[in-house]
Design an enzyme around this catalytic site. Structure first.
Site, PDB file in Angstrom:
ATOM      1  CG  HIS A  65      -1.982  -1.015   1.198  1.00  0.00           C
ATOM      2  ND1 HIS A  65      -3.046  -0.979   2.063  1.00  0.00           N
ATOM      3  CD2 HIS A  65      -2.185  -2.110   0.412  1.00  0.00           C
ATOM      4  CE1 HIS A  65      -3.848  -1.996   1.817  1.00  0.00           C
ATOM      5  NE2 HIS A  65      -3.335  -2.706   0.823  1.00  0.00           N
ATOM      6  CD  GLU A  67      -1.994   4.081   3.412  1.00  0.00           C
ATOM      7  OE1 GLU A  67      -3.164   4.328   3.740  1.00  0.00           O
ATOM      8  OE2 GLU A  67      -1.708   3.274   2.497  1.00  0.00           O
ATOM      9  CB  CYS A  95      -6.655  -0.439   5.096  1.00  0.00           C
ATOM     10  SG  CYS A  95      -4.938  -1.034   5.092  1.00  0.00           S
ATOM     11  CB  CYS A  98      -2.054   1.520   6.266  1.00  0.00           C
ATOM     12  SG  CYS A  98      -1.612   0.680   4.713  1.00  0.00           S
TER      13      CYS A  98
END
Length: 157
Positions: A65, A67, A95, A98
């Site tokens: 992701h 992040e 999410c 993260c």
């Protein structure tokens, strides 16, 4: 590294919008690569020390992701895993994974654009963040959300 200096009389809202626009540029890179268009930056004292966008398809890695990419880049820049006195700017609410990773980095602040109603961590609870982490949502929310809407609309054609 990119630097951003506050000008006399400039408020933190302007800095948040500035960095969110740069995170949107990262999200656009993901969009162009047919990745879910989320972008992230880690900023320390006005300097971008990490940036990333979703790479889950390219790397065939569900954890890649935006992040996570930004956290890794920032930790490498700093030479340590803790991101105290740093801010994460991310175009879409993180999410659970993260948010949990942000806990371990001890990041001081998270600023996100659009809420993520289905997979955003705040629907479960803000207790996923480190107790000292400040949270701010809704910065350039319309622009951040529109990029996601456009992406999925194009996918469904």
């Amino acid at each position: 590294m990119s630097y951003y200096n506050f000008e006399e009389g400039q408020n933190p809202e302007q800095a948040d919008e500035h960095f969110m626009r740069l995170a949107l540029n990262e999200a656009k890179k993901a969009y162009e690569a047919e990745e879910i268009p989320i972008g992230a930056l880690v900023v320390s004292h006005g300097k971008i020390i990490g940036r990333g966008h979703n790479l889950t398809e390219q790397l065939n890695d569900v954890t890649a992701h935006a992040e996570m990419q930004a956290f890794t880049a920032a930790a490498q820049t700093l030479g340590g895993k803790y991101l105290k006195d740093c801010t994460l700017y991310v175009t879409i609410e993180p999410c659970v994974m993260c948010a949990g990773a942000s806990y371990w980095t001890q990041i001081s602040r998270i600023v996100f654009g659009a809420h993520e109603e289905k997979r955003g961590f705040t629907r479960i609870g803000q207790n996923l963040l480190h107790p000292k982490t400040l949270l701010k949502g809704g910065v350039l929310a319309e622009e951040c959300g529109q990029l996601m809407t456009d992406f999925f609309k194009n996918k469904r054609k």
